[in-house]
Design an enzyme around this catalytic site. Structure first.
Site, short mmCIF file in Angstrom:
data_model
loop_
_atom_site.label_atom_id
_atom_site.label_comp_id
_atom_site.label_asym_id
_atom_site.label_seq_id
_atom_site.Cartn_x
_atom_site.Cartn_y
_atom_site.Cartn_z
N ASP A 187 0.84 -1.20 0.00
CA ASP A 187 0.00 0.00 0.00
C ASP A 187 0.88 1.25 0.00
O ASP A 187 1.86 1.34 0.73
CB ASP A 187 -0.95 0.01 1.20
CG ASP A 187 -2.10 0.97 1.00
OD1 ASP A 187 -3.24 0.51 0.84
OD2 ASP A 187 -1.86 2.21 1.00
N ASN A 198 -13.11 -2.87 2.36
CA ASN A 198 -14.02 -1.72 2.40
C ASN A 198 -14.97 -1.85 1.20
O ASN A 198 -14.53 -2.14 0.08
CB ASN A 198 -13.23 -0.41 2.31
CG ASN A 198 -12.32 -0.21 3.52
OD1 ASN A 198 -12.69 -0.58 4.63
ND2 ASN A 198 -11.15 0.35 3.31
N GLN A 247 -14.62 2.85 0.87
CA GLN A 247 -13.88 2.38 -0.30
C GLN A 247 -13.56 3.55 -1.24
O GLN A 247 -14.45 4.30 -1.62
CB GLN A 247 -14.70 1.33 -1.06
CG GLN A 247 -13.95 0.74 -2.26
CD GLN A 247 -14.75 -0.32 -3.00
OE1 GLN A 247 -15.92 -0.59 -2.68
NE2 GLN A 247 -14.12 -0.93 -3.99
N VAL A 295 -11.00 3.07 -3.97
CA VAL A 295 -10.63 2.54 -5.30
C VAL A 295 -11.67 1.49 -5.70
O VAL A 295 -11.84 0.48 -5.01
CB VAL A 295 -9.22 1.92 -5.28
CG1 VAL A 295 -8.88 1.32 -6.64
CG2 VAL A 295 -8.18 2.96 -4.88
N HIS A 336 -10.32 -5.22 -3.37
CA HIS A 336 -9.00 -5.50 -2.78
C HIS A 336 -9.17 -5.83 -1.31
O HIS A 336 -10.04 -5.27 -0.64
CB HIS A 336 -8.04 -4.31 -2.95
CG HIS A 336 -8.63 -2.98 -2.55
ND1 HIS A 336 -9.54 -2.31 -3.33
CD2 HIS A 336 -8.46 -2.23 -1.44
CE1 HIS A 336 -9.89 -1.18 -2.74
NE2 HIS A 336 -9.26 -1.11 -1.57
N ILE A 337 -8.33 -6.73 -0.84
CA ILE A 337 -8.30 -7.07 0.59
C ILE A 337 -7.08 -6.38 1.18
O ILE A 337 -5.94 -6.60 0.74
CB ILE A 337 -8.17 -8.58 0.82
CG1 ILE A 337 -9.32 -9.34 0.13
CG2 ILE A 337 -8.13 -8.90 2.31
CD1 ILE A 337 -9.18 -10.87 0.22
N HIS A 338 -7.31 -5.52 2.17
CA HIS A 338 -6.18 -4.94 2.91
C HIS A 338 -5.68 -6.01 3.89
O HIS A 338 -6.50 -6.64 4.59
CB HIS A 338 -6.64 -3.75 3.75
CG HIS A 338 -7.14 -2.57 2.99
ND1 HIS A 338 -6.38 -1.45 2.77
CD2 HIS A 338 -8.34 -2.33 2.38
CE1 HIS A 338 -7.08 -0.56 2.07
NE2 HIS A 338 -8.27 -1.07 1.83
P1 AMP Z 1 -9.89 1.61 -0.17
O1 AMP Z 1 -10.11 2.90 0.56
O2 AMP Z 1 -10.33 0.41 0.60
O3 AMP Z 1 -10.45 1.67 -1.57
O4 AMP Z 1 -8.32 1.43 -0.27
C1 AMP Z 1 -7.57 1.89 -1.33
C2 AMP Z 1 -6.13 1.72 -0.93
O5 AMP Z 1 -5.33 1.82 -2.08
C3 AMP Z 1 -5.64 2.79 0.06
O6 AMP Z 1 -5.12 2.15 1.23
C4 AMP Z 1 -4.55 3.51 -0.73
O7 AMP Z 1 -3.47 3.94 0.07
C5 AMP Z 1 -4.13 2.45 -1.73
N1 AMP Z 1 -3.57 2.98 -2.96
C6 AMP Z 1 -4.06 3.94 -3.77
N2 AMP Z 1 -3.26 4.14 -4.82
C7 AMP Z 1 -2.23 3.25 -4.69
C8 AMP Z 1 -1.06 2.96 -5.47
N3 AMP Z 1 -0.80 3.64 -6.60
N4 AMP Z 1 -0.23 2.00 -5.02
C9 AMP Z 1 -0.51 1.32 -3.88
N5 AMP Z 1 -1.58 1.56 -3.12
C10 AMP Z 1 -2.43 2.51 -3.51
#
Ligand code: AMP
Length: 115
Positions: free
Chosen positions: A31, A88, A95, A97, A101-103
């Protein structure tokens, strides 16, 4: 067709990203804005918007993502002390993105409940 997500662009090498693992079905990305000493994202290659739009066709893939999360936690040395997997989903879920995705977070004591 909707624009490729930032994660798809990373998978396709259009923009840089720190890829820790990849196979035919998913990638694991470090991340960019880590919320714990270890913070990885397990992302399917299939551009599913989120768990909220996954279908029964995706059952096997969803299971695979969790197994990869488990393996990566072991590989990154956070498995013994414990870690958290978070998905999320949608606006209230926080959320940002729109590509599932799984954090995987670990390396410190995490709090509950989340904010
Ligand atoms: P969410 O809020 O669950 O959609 O999480 C999106 C995650 O993607 C966040 O933790 C961001 O820090 C991460 N993120 C966004 N852009 C990038 C990137 N270019 N490379 C790695 N992580 C990213």
């Amino acid at each position: 067709m909707s624009e490729a997500s930032i994660f798809t662009k990373i998978m396709e090498g259009e923009i840089p990203g720190e890829i820790l693992f990849q196979d035919d079905d998913c990638i694991v990305l470090k991340d960019i804005s880590p919320q714990a000493p270890t913070h990885m994202l397990v992302i399917p290659r299939k551009p599913i918007v989120g768990v909220q739009t996954a279908s029964s066709e995706d059952e096997q893939l969803l299971g695979h993502l969790l197994v990869v999360a488990q393996r990566m936690a072991a590989q990154e040395g956070i498995a013994n002390d414990g870690y958290r997997c978070v998905i999320n989903a949608g606006v209230n879920g926080g959320q940002q993105v729109p590509h599932l995705h799984i954090h995987v977070l670990g390396g410190r004591q995490l709090q509950w409940p989340p904010g």
